[in-house]
Design a protein around this motif. Structure first.
Motif, PDB file in Angstrom:
ATOM      1  N   LYS A  10     -53.637  45.662 -38.014  1.00  0.00           N
ATOM      2  CA  LYS A  10     -53.521  44.581 -39.003  1.00  0.00           C
ATOM      3  C   LYS A  10     -53.098  43.287 -38.327  1.00  0.00           C
ATOM      4  O   LYS A  10     -52.059  42.714 -38.647  1.00  0.00           O
ATOM      5  N   ASP A  70     -46.522  41.200 -50.224  1.00  0.00           N
ATOM      6  CA  ASP A  70     -46.500  42.461 -50.969  1.00  0.00           C
ATOM      7  C   ASP A  70     -47.946  42.854 -51.258  1.00  0.00           C
ATOM      8  O   ASP A  70     -48.558  42.350 -52.200  1.00  0.00           O
ATOM      9  N   PHE A  71     -48.499  43.707 -50.385  1.00  0.00           N
ATOM     10  CA  PHE A  71     -49.903  44.061 -50.526  1.00  0.00           C
ATOM     11  C   PHE A  71     -50.143  45.470 -49.994  1.00  0.00           C
ATOM     12  O   PHE A  71     -49.330  46.021 -49.271  1.00  0.00           O
ATOM     13  N   VAL A  72     -51.269  46.032 -50.400  1.00  0.00           N
ATOM     14  CA  VAL A  72     -51.676  47.351 -49.924  1.00  0.00           C
ATOM     15  C   VAL A  72     -52.945  47.156 -49.094  1.00  0.00           C
ATOM     16  O   VAL A  72     -53.923  46.587 -49.581  1.00  0.00           O
ATOM     17  N   TYR A  73     -52.893  47.622 -47.853  1.00  0.00           N
ATOM     18  CA  TYR A  73     -54.000  47.434 -46.904  1.00  0.00           C
ATOM     19  C   TYR A  73     -54.637  48.777 -46.615  1.00  0.00           C
ATOM     20  O   TYR A  73     -53.945  49.715 -46.223  1.00  0.00           O
ATOM     21  N   SER A  74     -55.930  48.888 -46.854  1.00  0.00           N
ATOM     22  CA  SER A  74     -56.612  50.118 -46.468  1.00  0.00           C
ATOM     23  C   SER A  74     -57.883  49.763 -45.703  1.00  0.00           C
ATOM     24  O   SER A  74     -58.604  48.843 -46.084  1.00  0.00           O
ATOM     25  N   ILE A  87     -57.724  44.807 -49.319  1.00  0.00           N
ATOM     26  CA  ILE A  87     -56.338  44.349 -49.397  1.00  0.00           C
ATOM     27  C   ILE A  87     -56.051  44.032 -50.868  1.00  0.00           C
ATOM     28  O   ILE A  87     -56.643  43.124 -51.436  1.00  0.00           O
ATOM     29  N   ASN A  88     -55.196  44.836 -51.474  1.00  0.00           N
ATOM     30  CA  ASN A  88     -54.781  44.594 -52.863  1.00  0.00           C
ATOM     31  C   ASN A  88     -53.484  43.792 -52.840  1.00  0.00           C
ATOM     32  O   ASN A  88     -52.493  44.240 -52.281  1.00  0.00           O
ATOM     33  N   LYS A  90     -50.252  42.151 -54.532  1.00  0.00           N
ATOM     34  CA  LYS A  90     -49.395  42.407 -55.688  1.00  0.00           C
ATOM     35  C   LYS A  90     -48.545  41.200 -56.078  1.00  0.00           C
ATOM     36  O   LYS A  90     -47.914  41.214 -57.121  1.00  0.00           O
TER      37      LYS A  90
END
Length: 137
Positions: A10, A70-74, A87-88, A90
């Motif tokens: 990342k 503040d995020f979700v990385y896949s 990348i979601n 929040k």
């Protein structure tokens, strides 16, 4: 590859060369727009063309500009040499998700999904982020 390493750690920068609104023509971009992705922060400085359903609070903020912590990385490799990254976000009110497709040669596309605006896509390239200095104790 170095691109793969940048995605896995990342630590990369997406630089768009063109923008394509959902309805409308491709626009070539000349300025220094970028999306910086780090392990703990996503910083967006991108233009926006398209339809906004609510007027921005600050009219000079026409672009997609935010800093998220503040995020979700896949990320996953879909085919040899092609990665899909989601990348979601929040903590960003008007942008919900970023979808990046990155190829081994660095070329990439980004789709920005928002709440009050039609989607927009960018084509460009990804480069490795700057080395992040490890703090010495």
């Amino acid at each position: 590859s170095s691109i793969q390493q940048a995605i896995e750690t990342k630590n990369f920068i997406f630089r768009p060369s063109s923008a394509t609104p959902q309805r409308g023509r491709i626009r070539q971009l000349t300025s220094e727009y970028e999306l910086v992705v780090r392990a703990d922060t996503v910083i967006s400085f991108l233009p926006y063309f398209g339809r906004a359903f609510t007027a921005p609070i600050n009219p000079t903020d026409g672009g997609i500009k935010f800093t998220s912590t503040d995020f979700v990385y896949s990320a996953g490799e879909k085919k040899k040499g092609r990665w899909e990254i989601r990348i979601n976000l929040k903590d960003v009110s008007d942008v919900t998700a970023l979808y990046l497709t990155v190829f081994d040669n660095g070329s990439a596309s980004l789709r920005v999904s928002g709440v009050n605006r039609t989607a927009i896509s960018f084509n460009g390239f990804v480069e490795e982020g700057k080395a992040i200095e490890k703090k010495a104790f």
